[in-house]
Design an enzyme around this catalytic site. Structure first.
Site, short mmCIF file in Angstrom:
data_model
loop_
_atom_site.label_atom_id
_atom_site.label_comp_id
_atom_site.label_asym_id
_atom_site.label_seq_id
_atom_site.Cartn_x
_atom_site.Cartn_y
_atom_site.Cartn_z
N GLU A 15 0.84 -1.21 0.00
CA GLU A 15 0.00 0.00 0.00
C GLU A 15 0.86 1.25 0.00
O GLU A 15 1.84 1.35 0.76
CB GLU A 15 -0.91 -0.02 1.23
N ASP A 18 3.00 2.21 -4.81
CA ASP A 18 3.00 2.34 -6.28
C ASP A 18 3.58 3.67 -6.74
O ASP A 18 4.42 3.71 -7.63
CB ASP A 18 1.62 2.05 -6.91
N SER A 48 -24.43 7.12 -17.41
CA SER A 48 -24.18 6.03 -16.48
C SER A 48 -25.52 5.49 -16.02
O SER A 48 -26.41 6.27 -15.66
CB SER A 48 -23.39 6.55 -15.26
N GLU A 141 -6.91 9.61 -14.91
CA GLU A 141 -7.14 9.81 -13.47
C GLU A 141 -6.28 10.96 -12.94
O GLU A 141 -6.75 11.80 -12.17
CB GLU A 141 -6.88 8.51 -12.71
N ASP A 153 -4.20 0.47 -9.53
CA ASP A 153 -5.59 0.04 -9.73
C ASP A 153 -5.87 -0.23 -11.21
O ASP A 153 -6.49 -1.24 -11.58
CB ASP A 153 -6.56 1.11 -9.21
N TYR A 205 -4.23 11.68 1.15
CA TYR A 205 -3.51 10.86 0.16
C TYR A 205 -2.41 11.70 -0.50
O TYR A 205 -1.25 11.30 -0.57
CB TYR A 205 -4.50 10.32 -0.89
C1 GLA Z 1 -5.37 4.14 -4.10
C2 GLA Z 1 -4.61 4.59 -5.35
C3 GLA Z 1 -3.50 3.62 -5.71
C4 GLA Z 1 -2.62 3.29 -4.50
C5 GLA Z 1 -3.46 2.95 -3.28
C6 GLA Z 1 -2.64 2.79 -2.05
O1 GLA Z 1 -6.06 2.97 -4.38
O2 GLA Z 1 -5.50 4.71 -6.43
O3 GLA Z 1 -2.74 4.15 -6.78
O4 GLA Z 1 -1.73 4.35 -4.24
O5 GLA Z 1 -4.45 3.93 -3.04
O6 GLA Z 1 -1.83 1.68 -2.14
#
Ligand code: GLA
Length: 367
Positions: A15, A18, A48, A141, A153, A205
Site C-alpha cells: 500500500e 505504487d 451512467s 485519473e 488500480d 492521500y
Molecule cells: C489508491 C490509489 C493507488 C494506490 C493505493 C494505495 O487505491 O488509487 O494508486 O496508491 O491507493 O496503495
C-alpha cells in the site's frame, strides 16, 4: 458498437508503494464496469446507468473538466486526452454500468476508466498497445480527474488473471501473475467493508505522496523504491523530520513484505503469508497513519477469530479490510466483526469473500 468490461480490485499487499516506484500485489474482482461505445450524432454523450443525468458535451477539452459531473470526467477525460494527442474523435455515445460499490476502496474508478479506454480503443480502431492503454488510463485519473494516484488500480484492472495476484513493478510496469490457490489451501479472502466514511481522504492521500517525494529528494534518490531494507537505518538517520522518517519506514518495509509474500506464493506456501499481511496493517496504522478506528477494530476482530493475517486494503481512511481465513472459520470471523462493530457503536459492516478474476475483457453484444 463495442462493449468492454473491466473489474474493480483488492490489493493483497503493497500500500502506497505504487507512486514510490515500488511493488504491489493486487487482484481483480468479479464486480466491475461495462462500457458500451457506439456512434453518436452530435458531440459526445455520456450516460451512467447509476446516475440520473447524462452528460452531453460538444467535443470540449480538458479545460472544461470542472464544468461536468465528477463521474463523467473518467469518460470525457479519455476523449479529451485522445483529442489533445491528435486523434480525431468522432461523435460518440458512451454508456457505463458498474456494480463496484463506490467509496469502499475497491477502485470503482479504475473499473470505469479501464472499461472506457479499452472500448474506445476497440471502437475507434486506435491499435494502442498494452503499455499505451495503461498510460492513458493513468493519465485520465491524474490529469483529467486530478486524483494523484499511482497506477496500481488501473494496471490490475487491465491485466488481472483469474486464480492469481499480479506482482507489479511500478517503476517498469512489468507484471507477473503469481498463483493464489485459495481453494487448494482451504482458505478464503474475507472482506469486511467497514463503510467508514472517507474522512479527508483526498487531501491526506496527496499529503502522503508529497511527503514520500520530499523524503526521496532529501535522500537523493529518484523514488523511495531505491532505498532497500539494508539501507533503511542509514536512510532514517539522515532525515530530521519524524513524519518523513515514518513514511520512509512504511514504504521500504512494505516493498520488502510484497516481495516476501510473492516468494511464499511462488513456493506454494500461501498459509504462511498471514504475518506479513498483519505487519502491513500495523505499518499503515503506526507509521503511515492512514487507518481509522473502524478498520483497526475489524482487523483486531478478524485476528481474534482465527484469521491468519488481516489488513486494510486500498488508499486508507476507511474502506475495506481483508483477512486470510480458514474456510471453516469464515462465518465466525464475520460474526466477530459484526459484534465488535456493534459494541463500538459503528454502523453495520458488509462482509463477503473475494477471489482473483480476469482483468478487462470484451463482452459479447446482444443478438
Ligand atoms: C489508491 C490509489 C493507488 C494506490 C493505493 C494505495 O487505491 O488509487 O494508486 O496508491 O491507493 O496503495
Amino acid at each position: 458498437m463495442t462493449r468492454w468490461f473491466a473489474p474493480g480490485r483488492i490489493n493483497l499487499i503493497g500500500e502506497h508503494t505504487d507512486y514510490n516506484d515500488g511493488f504491489v500485489l493486487p487482484f481483480a474482482l468479479e464486480v466491475g464496469c461495462t462500457a458500451t461505445v457506439s456512434p453518436g450524432s452530435d458531440g459526445w454523450s455520456v450516460r451512467s446507468v447509476q446516475e440520473p443525468e447524462p452528460v452531453v458535451v460538444r467535443r470540449s477539452g480538458l479545460a472544461d473538466a470542472d464544468e461536468v459531473a465528477e463521474w463523467s470526467r473518467y469518460v470525457l477525460g479519455a476523449l479529451w486526452l485522445l483529442t489533445d494527442r491528435g486523434t480525431d474523435v468522432p461523435p460518440l455515445e458512451v454508456v457505463v454500468d458498474s456494480d463496484v460499490p463506490t467509496g469502499a476502496g475497491l477502485s470503482s474508478s479504475a473499473a470505469l476508466v479501464c472499461s472506457v479506454v479499452r472500448a474506445l480503443d476497440d471502437h475507434l480502431g486506435l491499435g494502442l498497445d498494452d503499455d499505451a492503454i495503461f498510460a492513458l488510463t493513468r493519465d485520465v485519473e491524474n490529469d483529467a480527474v486530478g486524483a494523484p494516484t499511482g497506477g496500481m488500480d488501473q494496471l490490475v484492472s487491465l491485466r488481472g488473471r483469474a486464480g492469481h495476484v499480479l506482482l507489479c513493478d511500478m517503476r517498469s510496469h512489468e507484471t507477473r501473475p503469481v498463483p493464489l490457490d485459495l481453494a487448494g489451501s482451504g482458505l478464503v479472502v474475507l472482506v469486511a467493508d467497514t463503510r467508514a466514511p472517507h474522512r479527508h481522504s483526498d487531501g491526506e492521500y496527496g499529503a502522503r505522496r508529497r511527503g514520500c517525494e520530499e523524503a526521496a529528494r532529501q535522500l537523493g534518490v529518484p523514488a523511495l523504491r531505491h532505498v532497500t531494507e539494508a539501507d533503511l537505518d542509514a536512510a532514517l538517520a539522515r532525515l530530521d523530520d519524524d513524519e518523513l522518517r515514518r513514511y520512509v519506514r512504511h514504504v521500504v518495509t512494505e516493498d520488502a513484505r510484497v516481495l516476501d509474500v510473492a516468494r511464499l506464493l511462488d513456493a506454494g506456501r500461501l498459509p504462511e503469508i498471514g504475518p506479513a499481511l498483519t505487519a502491513s496493517h500495523r505499518s499503515m496504522r503506526d507509521d503511515f497513519r492512514i487507518t481509522v478506528p473502524e478498520v483497526d477494530t475489524a482487523v483486531d476482530a478478524l485476528l481474534g477469530a482465527g484469521a491468519l493475517g488481516a489488513r486494510m486494503t486500498g488508499g486508507g481512511f476507511g474502506g475495506c479490510v481483508i483477512a486470510l481465513v480458514p474456510e471453516r472459520d469464515e462465518a465466525a470471523a464475520g460474526d466477530a466483526v459484526r459484534r465488535a462493530f456493534a459494541d463500538a457503536g459503528f454502523g453495520e459492516p458488509a462482509l463477503f469473500t473475494a477471489a482473483p478474476q480476469d482483468g478487462a475483457r470484451v463482452v459479447g453484444l446482444p443478438g
